[in-house]
Design a protein around this motif. Structure first.
Motif, PDB file in Angstrom:
ATOM      1  N   PHE A 107       0.829  -1.204   0.000  1.00  0.00           N
ATOM      2  CA  PHE A 107       0.000   0.000   0.000  1.00  0.00           C
ATOM      3  C   PHE A 107       0.866   1.258   0.000  1.00  0.00           C
ATOM      4  CE2 PHE A 107      -1.424   3.376   2.902  1.00  0.00           C
ATOM      5  CZ  PHE A 107      -2.403   3.948   2.125  1.00  0.00           C
ATOM      6  N   GLY A 108       1.838   1.315   0.918  1.00  0.00           N
ATOM      7  CA  GLY A 108       2.704   2.484   1.024  1.00  0.00           C
ATOM      8  C   GLY A 108       3.571   2.679  -0.202  1.00  0.00           C
ATOM      9  N   SER A 109       4.105   1.577  -0.732  1.00  0.00           N
ATOM     10  CA  SER A 109       4.975   1.659  -1.907  1.00  0.00           C
ATOM     11  C   SER A 109       4.206   2.140  -3.132  1.00  0.00           C
ATOM     12  CB  SER A 109       5.599   0.292  -2.197  1.00  0.00           C
ATOM     13  OG  SER A 109       6.375  -0.151  -1.102  1.00  0.00           O
ATOM     14  N   LEU A 110       3.030   1.580  -3.336  1.00  0.00           N
ATOM     15  CA  LEU A 110       2.216   1.981  -4.489  1.00  0.00           C
ATOM     16  C   LEU A 110       1.682   3.398  -4.322  1.00  0.00           C
ATOM     17  CD1 LEU A 110       0.357  -1.411  -4.995  1.00  0.00           C
ATOM     18  CD2 LEU A 110       1.986  -0.387  -6.589  1.00  0.00           C
ATOM     19  N   GLY A 111       1.352   3.779  -3.071  1.00  0.00           N
ATOM     20  CA  GLY A 111       0.909   5.151  -2.811  1.00  0.00           C
ATOM     21  C   GLY A 111       2.013   6.152  -3.093  1.00  0.00           C
ATOM     22  N   GLY A 112       3.236   5.832  -2.653  1.00  0.00           N
ATOM     23  CA  GLY A 112       4.379   6.699  -2.935  1.00  0.00           C
ATOM     24  C   GLY A 112       4.656   6.789  -4.430  1.00  0.00           C
ATOM     25  N   ASP A 183      -2.206   0.663   8.248  1.00  0.00           N
ATOM     26  CA  ASP A 183      -1.570   1.919   7.864  1.00  0.00           C
ATOM     27  C   ASP A 183      -0.553   2.318   8.921  1.00  0.00           C
ATOM     28  OD1 ASP A 183      -0.985   4.074   6.320  1.00  0.00           O
ATOM     29  OD2 ASP A 183      -2.867   5.148   6.655  1.00  0.00           O
ATOM     30  N   LEU A 184       0.336   3.230   8.571  1.00  0.00           N
ATOM     31  CA  LEU A 184       1.457   3.582   9.436  1.00  0.00           C
ATOM     32  C   LEU A 184       1.024   4.158  10.780  1.00  0.00           C
ATOM     33  CD1 LEU A 184       4.495   3.954   9.889  1.00  0.00           C
ATOM     34  CD2 LEU A 184       4.323   6.153   8.702  1.00  0.00           C
ATOM     35  N   ILE A 185       0.193   5.180  10.764  1.00  0.00           N
ATOM     36  CA  ILE A 185      -0.157   5.882  12.006  1.00  0.00           C
ATOM     37  C   ILE A 185      -0.877   4.969  12.999  1.00  0.00           C
ATOM     38  CG2 ILE A 185      -1.480   7.813  12.981  1.00  0.00           C
ATOM     39  CD1 ILE A 185      -0.879   9.342  10.372  1.00  0.00           C
ATOM     40  N   PRO A 186      -1.921   4.212  12.588  1.00  0.00           N
ATOM     41  CA  PRO A 186      -2.565   3.281  13.540  1.00  0.00           C
ATOM     42  C   PRO A 186      -1.605   2.228  14.086  1.00  0.00           C
ATOM     43  CG  PRO A 186      -3.951   3.593  11.609  1.00  0.00           C
ATOM     44  CD  PRO A 186      -2.629   4.209  11.295  1.00  0.00           C
TER      45      PRO A 186
END
Length: 316
Positions: A107-112, A183-186
């Motif tokens: 998720f993070g990689s594709l979002g970036g 997700d990162l924050i949670p």
């Protein structure tokens, strides 16, 4: 480092994604809604990729990047929706630590990657409108591959640092993640470690993946709008704006929700609101991208007509 007291507690090996569990009466309705969205998203984006690959008229830098974006969206939405659909159908909201980490990595990689790719697409439109005489030289096949490849590589390499940092954290308290995906924050909120280093890392990554690409998009469109306003004829202004209006809509929706979620502190009041906003950039943006680009783009609509006529003629 975790304290001795933390070390005596049982380490968490799985999490519970609370998702939309506070709305039990709507689980079936939400399942059907997200299932339709997922099918439509996959079909729309795969269709765009197929058109860009097969239609010679779409073999231009603009559509090359659009094809990359649509390809990315099929993977991006697949990191979130299948897991969410399974949870809504079976009511099993547990996810292993490794599964959670894997989901966040993609998720993070594709979002970036999407943040970088949208900036590249803005730059492409800037050159086409503000520097038309330099466009062919600057947007050669080699340059396009380098810009697209750099976006993918930057997204995946950058997020690897975050995932590696998360894997070193200790989770020993509650295992309830108040979100519908990892997700990162949670995740950081559930850690027993000193959150300061992770907060610094999160801020740095937000700066690299969000603020810098957002400012590049902003600068590109300020230059584009300034150039369009200098065009003497209204027909010329309308034609120039039509070439970038689709991308501008996508950028506004994507960054508007993303910046609100990640750049504002999460409080109990904003938690549910941010969860709703997360639906926009994880679920709705991949859905509306092919719709926006196909409905507002003459070349794509013409390619669709040709593909339909060819398919009907060959009785496919």
């Amino acid at each position: 480092m975790a304290s001795p007291e933390q070390g005596n507690q049982t380490s968490i090996t799985e999490f519970i994604l609370l998702g939309f569990g506070t709305l039990p009466e709507l689980q079936i309705l939400l399942f059907l809604l997200f299932l339709v969205i997922y099918i439509a998203t996959m079909a729309g984006n795969i269709l765009i990729v197929a058109l860009v690959v097969t239609n010679q008229h779409l073999h231009t830098p603009m559509y090359f990047f659009l094809g990359n974006l649509s390809c990315l969206e099929t993977f991006y939405t697949s990191t979130i929706l299948p897991r969410m659909l399974a949870s809504l159908l079976t009511e099993d909201r547990t996810i292993s630590f490794s599964g959670c980490l894997t989901q966040y990595y993609f998720f993070g990689s594709l979002g970036g990657t999407e943040c970088f790719l949208l900036s590249v697409m803005s730059y492409d439109r800037y050159l086409a409108i503000a520097k038309p005489l330099q466009y062919a030289a600057r947007m050669s096949d080699k340059s396009c591959f380098q810009l697209a490849g750099g976006s993918w590589l930057g997204g995946f390499l950058g997020n690897s640092i975050t995932v590696l940092s998360i894997s070193q954290l200790t989770f020993c308290g509650s295992n309830d993640i108040d979100h519908f995906f990892c997700d990162l924050i949670p995740l950081v909120k559930l850690s027993c470690n000193d959150p300061q280093l992770m907060e610094i890392l999160a801020f740095t990554l937000s700066l690299i993946f969000l603020i810098v690409p957002f400012l590049l998009n902003l600068m590109s469109y300020i230059s584009i709008i300034a150039t369009i306003l200098r065009i003497p004829s209204s027909t010329g202004r309308r034609k120039a704006f039509s070439t970038c209006s689709s991308h501008l809509i996508v950028v506004t929706i994507f960054y508007g929700t993303l910046l609100t979620v990640y750049m504002f502190p999460t409080t109990n009041t904003l938690s549910d609101f941010k969860k709703v906003l997360s639906v926009f950039y994880t679920v709705l943006t991949p859905l509306v991208n092919p719709i926006i680009y196909s409905l507002r783009n003459k070349e794509v609509k013409e390619a669709l007509r040709k593909a339909y006529r060819k398919c009907r003629f060959e009785q496919c």
